[in-house]
Design a protein around this motif. Structure first.
Motif, PDB file in Angstrom:
ATOM      1  N   TRP A  61       1.378   3.989 -11.767  1.00 28.77           N
ATOM      2  CA  TRP A  61       0.905   3.038 -10.759  1.00 28.77           C
ATOM      3  C   TRP A  61       1.641   3.226  -9.436  1.00 28.77           C
ATOM      4  N   ALA A 188      -8.242  -8.384 -10.183  1.00 30.55           N
ATOM      5  CA  ALA A 188      -9.089  -7.310  -9.679  1.00 30.55           C
ATOM      6  C   ALA A 188     -10.503  -7.823  -9.466  1.00 30.55           C
ATOM      7  N   ALA A 189     -11.167  -7.281  -8.463  1.00 26.98           N
ATOM      8  CA  ALA A 189     -12.539  -7.694  -8.167  1.00 26.98           C
ATOM      9  C   ALA A 189     -13.423  -7.493  -9.381  1.00 26.98           C
ATOM     10  N   GLY A 190     -14.239  -8.505  -9.666  1.00 30.54           N
ATOM     11  CA  GLY A 190     -15.158  -8.409 -10.796  1.00 30.54           C
ATOM     12  C   GLY A 190     -14.566  -8.796 -12.121  1.00 30.54           C
ATOM     13  N   HIS A 191     -13.273  -9.198 -12.156  1.00 30.88           N
ATOM     14  CA  HIS A 191     -12.628  -9.568 -13.404  1.00 30.88           C
ATOM     15  C   HIS A 191     -12.568 -11.079 -13.513  1.00 30.88           C
ATOM     16  N   LEU A 216      -7.997   3.836 -15.860  1.00 30.78           N
ATOM     17  CA  LEU A 216      -8.896   2.800 -15.352  1.00 30.78           C
ATOM     18  C   LEU A 216      -9.672   3.327 -14.155  1.00 30.78           C
ATOM     19  N   ASP A 217     -10.973   3.051 -14.139  1.00 32.24           N
ATOM     20  CA  ASP A 217     -11.811   3.530 -13.042  1.00 32.24           C
ATOM     21  C   ASP A 217     -11.528   2.805 -11.732  1.00 32.24           C
ATOM     22  N   ASP A 218     -11.002   1.602 -11.815  1.00 33.30           N
ATOM     23  CA  ASP A 218     -10.808   0.792 -10.612  1.00 33.30           C
ATOM     24  C   ASP A 218      -9.338   0.583 -10.274  1.00 33.30           C
ATOM     25  N   SER A 219      -8.500   1.551 -10.617  1.00 37.24           N
ATOM     26  CA  SER A 219      -7.055   1.393 -10.412  1.00 37.24           C
ATOM     27  C   SER A 219      -6.709   1.116  -8.952  1.00 37.24           C
ATOM     28  N   GLN A 221      -8.603  -0.094  -6.602  1.00 34.50           N
ATOM     29  CA  GLN A 221      -9.086  -1.417  -6.197  1.00 34.50           C
ATOM     30  C   GLN A 221      -8.149  -2.508  -6.677  1.00 34.50           C
ATOM     31  N   ARG A 222      -7.569  -2.335  -7.861  1.00 33.15           N
ATOM     32  CA  ARG A 222      -6.600  -3.304  -8.368  1.00 33.15           C
ATOM     33  C   ARG A 222      -5.364  -3.331  -7.471  1.00 33.15           C
ATOM     34  N   ASP A 224      -5.262  -2.478  -4.322  1.00 37.15           N
ATOM     35  CA  ASP A 224      -5.659  -3.074  -3.047  1.00 37.15           C
ATOM     36  C   ASP A 224      -5.705  -4.595  -3.135  1.00 37.15           C
TER      37      ASP A 224
END
Length: 464
Positions: A61, A188-191, A216-219, A221-222, A224
């Motif tokens: 990360w 995260a967005a969408g969670h 994770l596909d949205d790492s 974004q998390r 951010d």
């Protein structure tokens, strides 16, 4: 290795630096460190991040957030001179240095506090304040004053429920200048919202620690989402000029001895994929400094080993990929041929697990593995071993650590055992080093720079 060569004093590198610590594990150190790194990196600043102590997962990360390699800093495992060199080198190029602590601020020997005091790096305390108010001030006071002379930056309240909650926390501080802000519960967005610790859910966990960022596909974004939340705090609103208050001088240490070219002309194949991902960046660096050519392969997907002289199977999560490991008969056959030809194979922790005949998973089911080592491995719900370890090998000592949830039962010959720091190996203690033909295997995770000579013994290089 030989003693360092003394040189005249060299230039001092100066850079703002923070050590992000906490009163205990699980407070959100990684989230805050990654968020701060991401916040400055996306503004075009050069951020270098280090992880205090042995850890393979948090650096995934931190590297994604900072866009730069992440190395460990541990006064015992690395040694003081190695830590000093890495910090000096980073300070020469970076706009900001961040060091994520380990466990609680004063936990362990050496602790994150020891590192902060040794190098004069101010401590930013992260406190999970989700279930406290006035006690936040008492805890902050204790962290700041428990050890005289500890460099101090302030405190950030994490997982705060509301603006009013933040006001209560700030009002409880004895020194208003300690306040670096409140990081609200973020996700995260969408969670879906988490009931208690949404910030923890932002970087999900499993039995060995955080889920690696690359899984994770949205790492990004998390990260951010965390950086955006941090940007609303006094800490997050600081520019480079304001960060200068935490500038640290990092003198250049004495010139270290040259790494002996014990693997010159040899190719080392390194397993690297979702199942085998516990790799210190410094270990790869050390192999290259020893003269090795490093070739990566995926034990899960590739049908054959690359053309190589030695193989390193690092740790990871074979228990999560047991079906795919067993199904890849190409890798299994290629490893068998490699060993049959007498070429070295070093397998540590998860890499060793995959070499056994079978694994009993947490649900009680059993799955076959590659069967290059006799015996079986079984997962359990509690830690089987944790802590720093050292391995004496051919007159040299490798430092590292152990951390695993499985146990193994094997008839393979045990040729050595690890020991805790400053102790001698005992016949019934420490991690076993198995040797079967050209295979060396152990639960022990080695820090290669601590003894290139011992690494050469495991990988079939020249003797020092």
């Amino acid at each position: 290795m030989d003693a360092a060569v003394s040189l005249p004093a060299q230039a001092v590198a100066r850079c703002p630096a923070l050590l992000i610590a906490a009163p205990a594990s699980g407070q959100g150190k990684t989230t805050v460190t990654a968020a701060l790194a991401r916040l400055h990196a996306r503004q075009g600043r050069r951020v270098r991040v280090f992880k205090c102590g042995p850890d393979f997962l948090d650096p995934h990360w931190l590297q994604l957030a900072s866009r730069a390699p992440v190395h460990q800093l541990d006064l015992w495992m690395n040694g003081e001179a190695d830590c000093a060199q890495r910090l000096h080198d980073a300070a020469r190029d970076a706009d900001l240095i961040l060091i994520e602590g380990v466990m609680g601020l004063f936990d362990g020997s050496p602790s994150a506090a020891d590192l902060a005091q040794r190098f004069g790096v101010p401590v930013l305390a992260v406190v999970d304040a989700s279930a406290m108010a006035g006690t936040f001030g008492a805890l902050t006071f204790g962290l700041r004053h428990y050890r005289p002379g500890l460099p101090w930056a302030g405190v950030l309240a994490n997982r705060v429920g509301s603006a009013r909650h933040a006001d209560m926390l700030r009002d409880g501080l004895q020194d208003a200048d300690d306040w670096m802000g409140a990081l609200m519960r973020v996700q995260a967005a969408g969670h879906a919202p988490a009931a208690a610790k949404a910030a923890a859910a932002l970087l999900p966990e499993r039995h060995l620690g955080l889920v690696a960022a690359h899984e994770l596909d949205d790492s990004l974004q998390r990260l951010d989402a965390a950086a955006d939340a941090l940007a609303a705090t006094p800490l997050g609103q600081m520019g480079l000029d304001e960060l200068q208050r935490w500038t640290v001088d990092f003198p250049a240490p004495a010139l270290p001895p040259a790494v002996p070219p014990l693997l010159a002309g040899r190719t080392v194949a390194v397993g690297r994929d979702a199942a085998f991902c516990f790799i210190y960046a410094a270990n790869l660096q050390c192999l290259q400094q020893m003269g090795a050519r490093v070739e990566f392969f995926s034990p899960l997907r590739d049908a054959n080993l690359p053309d190589c002289d030695a193989v390193w199977l690092p740790g990871g999560y074979p228990e999560l990929h047991a079906t795919q490991i067993a199904a890849n008969t190409g890798t299994q056959a290629s490893l068998r041929a490699h060993v049959a030809a007498g070429r070295p194979l070093w397998a540590e922790c998860g890499g060793m697990m995959a070499l056994f005949e079978s694994i009993t998973l947490a649900d009680g089911s059993t799955a076959p593995l590659w069967g290059l080592l006799p015996g079986r491995v079984a997962m359990q719900k509690r830690l089987a071993a944790l802590g720093p370890q050292q391995l004496a090998l051919a007159g040299h000592t490798l430092r590292g650590h152990t951390f695993h949830y499985s146990t193994c039962d094997s008839s393979a010959p045990v040729v050595a055992r690890t020991a805790r720091p400053h102790e001698s190996a005992a016949p019934d203690a420490g991690e076993a080093l198995y040797r079967q033909g050209s295979i060396h295997a152990s639960y022990f995770h080695a820090w290669f720079p601590s003894s290139p000579e011992a690494v050469a013994q495991l990988l079939g290089g020249a003797s020092a």
